[in-house]
Design a protein around this motif. Structure first.
Motif, PDB file in Angstrom:
ATOM      1  N   SER A 197       0.816  -1.214   0.000  1.00  0.00           N
ATOM      2  CA  SER A 197       0.000   0.000   0.000  1.00  0.00           C
ATOM      3  C   SER A 197       0.849   1.264   0.000  1.00  0.00           C
ATOM      4  O   SER A 197       0.380   2.337  -0.364  1.00  0.00           O
ATOM      5  CB  SER A 197      -0.929   0.001   1.214  1.00  0.00           C
ATOM      6  N   ASP A 198       2.096   1.156   0.414  1.00  0.00           N
ATOM      7  CA  ASP A 198       2.972   2.323   0.423  1.00  0.00           C
ATOM      8  C   ASP A 198       4.417   1.897   0.157  1.00  0.00           C
ATOM      9  O   ASP A 198       4.765   0.719   0.235  1.00  0.00           O
ATOM     10  CB  ASP A 198       2.878   3.072   1.760  1.00  0.00           C
ATOM     11  N   LYS A 199       5.234   2.849  -0.196  1.00  0.00           N
ATOM     12  CA  LYS A 199       6.639   2.569  -0.484  1.00  0.00           C
ATOM     13  C   LYS A 199       7.378   2.313   0.827  1.00  0.00           C
ATOM     14  O   LYS A 199       7.173   3.013   1.826  1.00  0.00           O
ATOM     15  CB  LYS A 199       7.271   3.752  -1.220  1.00  0.00           C
ATOM     16  N   ARG A 200       8.230   1.270   0.830  1.00  0.00           N
ATOM     17  CA  ARG A 200       9.021   0.985   2.020  1.00  0.00           C
ATOM     18  C   ARG A 200      10.363   0.408   1.595  1.00  0.00           C
ATOM     19  O   ARG A 200      10.568   0.054   0.435  1.00  0.00           O
ATOM     20  CB  ARG A 200       8.294   0.040   2.975  1.00  0.00           C
ATOM     21  N   LYS A 201      11.271   0.302   2.563  1.00  0.00           N
ATOM     22  CA  LYS A 201      12.619  -0.178   2.279  1.00  0.00           C
ATOM     23  C   LYS A 201      12.654  -1.694   2.401  1.00  0.00           C
ATOM     24  O   LYS A 201      12.180  -2.256   3.381  1.00  0.00           O
ATOM     25  CB  LYS A 201      13.625   0.449   3.244  1.00  0.00           C
ATOM     26  N   ILE A 202      13.216  -2.362   1.381  1.00  0.00           N
ATOM     27  CA  ILE A 202      13.426  -3.807   1.450  1.00  0.00           C
ATOM     28  C   ILE A 202      14.879  -4.105   1.085  1.00  0.00           C
ATOM     29  O   ILE A 202      15.539  -3.309   0.419  1.00  0.00           O
ATOM     30  CB  ILE A 202      12.478  -4.593   0.522  1.00  0.00           C
ATOM     31  N   PHE A 203      15.351  -5.248   1.517  1.00  0.00           N
ATOM     32  CA  PHE A 203      16.719  -5.651   1.222  1.00  0.00           C
ATOM     33  C   PHE A 203      16.700  -6.773   0.188  1.00  0.00           C
ATOM     34  O   PHE A 203      15.918  -7.717   0.296  1.00  0.00           O
ATOM     35  CB  PHE A 203      17.438  -6.101   2.496  1.00  0.00           C
ATOM     36  N   VAL A 204      17.551  -6.654  -0.827  1.00  0.00           N
ATOM     37  CA  VAL A 204      17.642  -7.661  -1.880  1.00  0.00           C
ATOM     38  C   VAL A 204      18.835  -8.571  -1.604  1.00  0.00           C
ATOM     39  O   VAL A 204      19.584  -8.383  -0.642  1.00  0.00           O
ATOM     40  CB  VAL A 204      17.738  -6.993  -3.268  1.00  0.00           C
ATOM     41  N   SER A 205      19.040  -9.559  -2.482  1.00  0.00           N
ATOM     42  CA  SER A 205      19.987 -10.637  -2.201  1.00  0.00           C
ATOM     43  C   SER A 205      21.432 -10.173  -2.054  1.00  0.00           C
ATOM     44  O   SER A 205      22.220 -10.798  -1.351  1.00  0.00           O
ATOM     45  CB  SER A 205      19.905 -11.705  -3.299  1.00  0.00           C
ATOM     46  N   ASN A 206      21.809  -9.065  -2.704  1.00  0.00           N
ATOM     47  CA  ASN A 206      23.191  -8.591  -2.605  1.00  0.00           C
ATOM     48  C   ASN A 206      23.423  -7.723  -1.363  1.00  0.00           C
ATOM     49  O   ASN A 206      24.506  -7.158  -1.182  1.00  0.00           O
ATOM     50  CB  ASN A 206      23.593  -7.822  -3.863  1.00  0.00           C
ATOM     51  N   GLY A 207      22.391  -7.609  -0.513  1.00  0.00           N
ATOM     52  CA  GLY A 207      22.526  -6.833   0.721  1.00  0.00           C
ATOM     53  C   GLY A 207      22.133  -5.381   0.587  1.00  0.00           C
ATOM     54  O   GLY A 207      22.041  -4.671   1.589  1.00  0.00           O
ATOM     55  N   GLU A 208      21.907  -4.911  -0.634  1.00  0.00           N
ATOM     56  CA  GLU A 208      21.493  -3.531  -0.836  1.00  0.00           C
ATOM     57  C   GLU A 208      20.027  -3.345  -0.455  1.00  0.00           C
ATOM     58  O   GLU A 208      19.243  -4.302  -0.454  1.00  0.00           O
ATOM     59  CB  GLU A 208      21.707  -3.128  -2.297  1.00  0.00           C
ATOM     60  N   SER A 209      19.655  -2.111  -0.140  1.00  0.00           N
ATOM     61  CA  SER A 209      18.260  -1.792   0.152  1.00  0.00           C
ATOM     62  C   SER A 209      17.706  -0.907  -0.955  1.00  0.00           C
ATOM     63  O   SER A 209      18.436  -0.095  -1.536  1.00  0.00           O
ATOM     64  CB  SER A 209      18.133  -1.081   1.501  1.00  0.00           C
ATOM     65  N   ILE A 210      16.419  -1.089  -1.257  1.00  0.00           N
ATOM     66  CA  ILE A 210      15.760  -0.243  -2.247  1.00  0.00           C
ATOM     67  C   ILE A 210      14.418   0.209  -1.682  1.00  0.00           C
ATOM     68  O   ILE A 210      13.825  -0.445  -0.838  1.00  0.00           O
ATOM     69  CB  ILE A 210      15.536  -0.989  -3.582  1.00  0.00           C
ATOM     70  N   GLU A 211      13.956   1.369  -2.154  1.00  0.00           N
ATOM     71  CA  GLU A 211      12.641   1.873  -1.794  1.00  0.00           C
ATOM     72  C   GLU A 211      11.671   1.461  -2.898  1.00  0.00           C
ATOM     73  O   GLU A 211      11.865   1.792  -4.061  1.00  0.00           O
ATOM     74  CB  GLU A 211      12.670   3.400  -1.673  1.00  0.00           C
TER      75      GLU A 211
END
Length: 267
Positions: free
Chosen positions: A174-188
């Motif tokens: 429902s809203d933009k949030r921070k997640i972590f992907v497999s390489n350890g980086e975070s994206i919004e």
């Protein structure tokens, strides 16, 4: 005349039942002993303000609703059914909002009435750590569901026999949030992450005006094609708008227990 504690107990039981929760399930969610809840519902025990807030949080309602009498919503708002009907029909965003909550309520009732399911857990919508719409305990395993609904404006009905109906649904947060992907980086992102839940349930009411659902495993859902993400990251995100047909085509099935058994066997 009923005492205040008896009136409160009846109101608590009424809301708990509406939420399709047993005393045991409410006890777990509120971290309150089941026997205490039983005593409160029978009007045999006074309840502290702290425990009223605990129960309200577990039931995902504001605390004051536990203190109201059992008059229905129309009476409390001083409106008639025709007014509410007109309001919902003339406001698509409100209609979608109400339909979404109804879809969750209907599917909880579906699982609650099946003896194969031993427990249902519905987290608070504001709980950032537990964003699943529903967790079902099946054969000793906790299996999480994300629940979505068809976008009514995308439904294409055919007047010809044997021609599938088509639509799409929005499958994101429902809203933009921070997640972590497999390489350890975070994206919004508003995209849902692959593996964050087990099974997707899609409310198909807009197809036939019946409370039917399509189910699919998380891993079988299409991946994001958004060009702003590198290909490796797109593989870890679920596509935001997903098409679906009726009658159902893979990866969607009508029987969730086919997928529940598959998950249990793999674990």
């Amino acid at each position: 005349m009923k005492t205040i504690t008896e009136q409160f107990g009846e109101r608590l039981k009424e809301i708990r039942t509406q939420k399709s929760l047993s005393q045991e399930q409410l006890s777990y969610l509120a971290d309150i002993d089941r026997s205490y809840i039983s005593d409160v519902e029978r009007g045999a025990r006074n309840i502290s303000l702290e425990n009223i807030y605990k129960l309200a949080s577990a039931l995902n309602i504001p605390p004051y609703l536990l203190l109201l009498n059992s008059a229905n919503l129309l009476d409390r708002w001083d409106i008639i059914l025709e007014e509410l009907d007109e309001l919902i029909l003339k406001n698509p965003s409100l209609r979608g909002f109400v339909s979404g909550y109804l879809a969750e309520s209907k599917i909880r009732r579906f699982f609650k009435n099946d003896p194969r399911v031993s427990q249902l857990i519905k987290f608070d919508d504001h709980d950032r750590k537990n964003k699943h719409d529903l967790v079902v305990t099946y054969k000793g395993q906790n299996i999480s569901f994300e629940i979505k609904s068809l976008q009514t404006k995308t439904v294409r009905q055919s007047i010809l026999p044997n021609i599938a109906k088509e639509a799409s649904f929005q499958c994101d947060a429902s809203d933009k949030r921070k997640i972590f992907v497999s390489n350890g980086e975070s994206i919004e992102t508003t995209c849902l992450k692959c593996g964050d839940f087990d099974i997707l349930a899609v409310n198909l009411f807009a197809f036939n005006e019946r409370w039917e659902y399509a189910f699919a495993l998380n891993r079988d859902l299409p991946r994001s094609q958004h060009k702003k993400y590198p290909e490796e990251i797109r593989k870890q995100l679920i596509k935001s708008i997903i098409p679906i047909t009726y009658p159902l085509q893979p990866p969607f099935v009508a029987d969730p227990f086919v997928l529940l058994d598959q998950i249990v066997s793999e674990r």
